[in-house]
Design a protein around this motif. Structure first.
Motif, short mmCIF file in Angstrom:
data_model
loop_
_atom_site.label_atom_id
_atom_site.label_comp_id
_atom_site.label_asym_id
_atom_site.label_seq_id
_atom_site.Cartn_x
_atom_site.Cartn_y
_atom_site.Cartn_z
N HIS A 49 0.83 -1.21 0.00
CA HIS A 49 0.00 0.00 0.00
C HIS A 49 0.86 1.25 0.00
O HIS A 49 0.41 2.32 -0.39
N ARG A 50 2.11 1.12 0.45
CA ARG A 50 2.95 2.29 0.68
C ARG A 50 3.84 2.64 -0.49
O ARG A 50 4.12 3.81 -0.74
N TRP A 51 4.30 1.64 -1.22
CA TRP A 51 5.34 1.86 -2.22
C TRP A 51 4.83 1.62 -3.64
O TRP A 51 4.11 0.67 -3.90
N ASN A 52 5.24 2.53 -4.52
CA ASN A 52 5.00 2.35 -5.96
C ASN A 52 6.29 1.86 -6.62
O ASN A 52 7.37 2.37 -6.34
N LEU A 53 6.15 0.91 -7.50
CA LEU A 53 7.34 0.39 -8.19
C LEU A 53 7.66 1.28 -9.40
O LEU A 53 6.82 1.45 -10.30
N GLN A 54 8.85 1.85 -9.40
CA GLN A 54 9.25 2.77 -10.47
C GLN A 54 10.08 2.09 -11.56
O GLN A 54 9.94 2.41 -12.75
N SER A 55 10.95 1.22 -11.14
CA SER A 55 11.79 0.54 -12.14
C SER A 55 12.39 -0.72 -11.55
O SER A 55 12.44 -0.90 -10.32
N VAL A 74 4.06 1.23 -10.90
CA VAL A 74 3.10 0.14 -10.63
C VAL A 74 2.61 0.31 -9.19
O VAL A 74 3.38 0.19 -8.24
N ALA A 75 1.32 0.60 -9.06
CA ALA A 75 0.74 0.86 -7.74
C ALA A 75 0.21 -0.43 -7.12
O ALA A 75 0.30 -1.51 -7.72
N LEU A 95 15.11 -3.02 -7.20
CA LEU A 95 13.80 -2.43 -7.47
C LEU A 95 13.82 -1.01 -6.93
O LEU A 95 14.15 -0.79 -5.75
N ARG A 96 13.49 -0.06 -7.76
CA ARG A 96 13.39 1.32 -7.31
C ARG A 96 11.92 1.61 -7.01
O ARG A 96 11.07 1.45 -7.89
N VAL A 97 11.67 1.98 -5.76
CA VAL A 97 10.29 2.19 -5.32
C VAL A 97 10.14 3.63 -4.80
O VAL A 97 11.12 4.26 -4.40
N ARG A 98 8.93 4.14 -4.76
CA ARG A 98 8.67 5.53 -4.35
C ARG A 98 7.48 5.53 -3.39
O ARG A 98 6.47 4.87 -3.66
N ASP A 99 7.62 6.28 -2.30
CA ASP A 99 6.50 6.37 -1.36
C ASP A 99 5.64 7.59 -1.68
O ASP A 99 5.92 8.32 -2.63
N ALA A 100 4.62 7.80 -0.86
CA ALA A 100 3.65 8.86 -1.15
C ALA A 100 4.27 10.25 -1.10
O ALA A 100 3.79 11.18 -1.77
N SER A 101 5.36 10.40 -0.34
CA SER A 101 6.00 11.71 -0.25
C SER A 101 6.95 11.97 -1.42
O SER A 101 7.55 13.04 -1.50
N GLY A 102 7.08 11.01 -2.29
CA GLY A 102 7.96 11.17 -3.44
C GLY A 102 9.39 10.75 -3.19
O GLY A 102 10.27 10.96 -4.04
N LEU A 103 9.64 10.13 -2.06
CA LEU A 103 10.98 9.68 -1.72
C LEU A 103 11.27 8.32 -2.37
O LEU A 103 10.49 7.38 -2.20
N ASP A 104 12.36 8.25 -3.09
CA ASP A 104 12.73 7.00 -3.76
C ASP A 104 13.61 6.15 -2.84
O ASP A 104 14.47 6.68 -2.11
#
Lengths: 134, 334
Positions: A49-55, A74-75, A95-104
């Motif tokens: 729920h917290r992390w989006n997959l960027q690459s 990928v949400a 895996l590079r992931v991003r949280d809701a605050s935009g922190l990778d």
């Protein structure tokens, strides 16, 4: 008294026959390229729920040997396409992931795949909200 | 008197690269003073992936080894000349690849190219044949998006082959000293008539010494020896090699045709505690092998399956050629 040595081949070389044989062998070899190989494949699902997959990438994060980016990321509940990896073995996956605050953040994962293998990884949150790969 | 002497000398300046030691041995066995030329076009590849290569950043990778090479010797065409001078040239390319390929390997791959040029001479009356040249293997480097890291530095070797009659000496040396020494002998051909059939049995063998880095199997310096004997007329022959590390391989060759151009050879190798059955099929000009002992020596087992295809021949004149390692008519005292 001495007859010709029995293992001495004698005769004109039929170049046309040689060409045909070589073409057949090259074709045979070409067919085996796909028969014996096969790229390993990877798919990543996001159950976090917290992390989006960027690459996703292989090797050094600053200079990856292979990478695949996702835009948008990928949400939760999403699934990447099945990706062909360039190599198999004991691989250094990130895996590079991003949280809701935009922190990778970057997650490193040792991935073992054999030639032709398919592997599906799933991103999940653990009980205290850290990202886990399984 | 049919007695003869074979002398060969090889000077190499580095560890063996690709199939070059195999090529030098074929030069030694295939060429003689009256040879017109030699050609070897071949490919060796592993067909089972093994996890044997470390990439600087990607990890330890599964993949294949594939090598291609061409080597040729061309001597002066005047068969009546007492002295024949010629040229040698060779090119090899190959390395590690994540998949088998037909034209070029996919990225990332670890590739190395080597070449050799040399001169050759045959003195017919003295039954003397010699070759000398240079062999250069470029650096082995990774290609692909992960970087072009160098895995092996370039190497340059000097080499030579000298052969005199039917017995000889094979040697190799580099900056670290002697790498290989080999004393070989091809026996006098003895003509025997038995039950109305003419037989010309010959025994061939060598004894030698190899430095630990001469092939991928040696853990330390090893003594080695090989014997090739006819078993059943010209139809079946046996070849056995052993070293101070123990039994290495046995090979039984069968000639389907009387000329020995078509045949099926079966082998059993035991290297580093691993038993490896092998098979080799010979048709005119072409040889196909799976886990052939000579290929296993050069390339290892590599996933349990090493396959090779070679076009290899020696010309005596424009219409007479020999398959690899074959001998010219002993009655002509070559």
């Amino acid at each position: 008294m001495v007859r010709p040595w029995p293992t001495a081949g004698t005769g004109r070389i039929k170049m046309r026959s040689i060409h045909i044989i070589w073409l057949a062998l090259l074709g045979f070899t070409g067919c085996m390229v796909d028969f014996y190989g096969g790229e390993p494949r990877l798919q990543v699902g996001n159950g976090s729920h917290r992390w989006n997959l960027q690459s996703v990438g292989l090797g050094d994060t600053a200079k990856p040997g292979w990478t695949r980016g996702f835009d948008p990321g990928v949400a939760y509940g999403g699934l990447t396409e099945v990706m062909d990896l360039p190599v198999a073995g004991d691989l250094k996956l990130f895996l590079r992931v991003r949280d809701a605050s935009g922190l990778d953040s970057v997650v490193l994962w040792n991935l073992t795949l054999e030639v032709g293998d398919f592997r599906k990884l799933q991103m999940v949150d653990d009980s205290i909200g850290n990202l886990k790969i399984r | 008197m049919l007695g003869s002497l074979l002398l060969a000398l090889v000077v190499s300046g580095s560890d063996p690269t690709f199939g070059w030691p195999q090529e030098l041995e074929d030069f030694q066995r295939a060429l003689h003073a009256k040879s017109l030329g030699y050609l070897d076009v071949g490919q060796v590849q592993s067909m089972g992936a093994d996890r044997s290569v470390d990439h600087p950043t990607l990890g330890r990778l599964d993949g294949f080894q594939e090598f291609r090479r061409i080597a040729a010797v061309v001597l002066g065409p005047d068969s009546s000349s007492p002295v024949r001078i010629g040229l040698e040239g060779a090119w090899e390319k190959g390395g590690w690849t994540p998949d088998l390929y037909l034209i070029s390997p996919s990225d990332p791959n670890l590739s190395r190219t080597a070449w050799s040029v040399g001169v050759a001479g045959g003195w017919v009356e003295e039954q003397l044949f010699g070759m000398a040249g240079i062999h250069h293997a470029g650096d082995a480097s990774w290609t692909g998006a992960a970087g072009n890291d160098r895995a092996l530095d370039p190497e340059t070797d000097l080499w030579g082959v000298l052969r005199w009659h039917r017995a000889g000496l094979l040697g190799a040396a580099d900056r670290q000293g002697l790498a290989l020494a080999r004393l070989s002998l091809l026996s006098d051909p003895v003509v025997i008539r038995r039950n109305g059939e003419w037989l010309v049995p010959q025994v061939e063998g060598f004894t030698g010494w190899e430095r630990a880095d001469w092939n991928r199997w040696n853990r330390r310096d090893e003594w080695t020896g090989e014997l090739r004997v006819p078993v059943l007329r010209e139809r079946v022959n046996a070849r056995v090699q052993a070293g101070s590390d123990g039994f290495r391989f046995a090979q039984v060759g069968s000639n389907i045709d009387p000329q020995g151009e078509v045949g099926l050879d079966l082998s059993w190798s035991n290297r580093d505690g691993k038993s490896i059955p092998g098979i080799r099929m010979r048709i005119p000009l072409l040889t196909f092998s799976v886990n052939d002992p000579d290929d296993v020596d050069e390339f290892g087992i590599r996933g349990g399956l090493v396959w090779s295809m070679r076009l290899c021949m020696t010309w005596e004149d424009s219409q007479t050629w020999y398959a690899p390692g074959r001998r010219p008519a002993p009655g002509e005292s070559r």
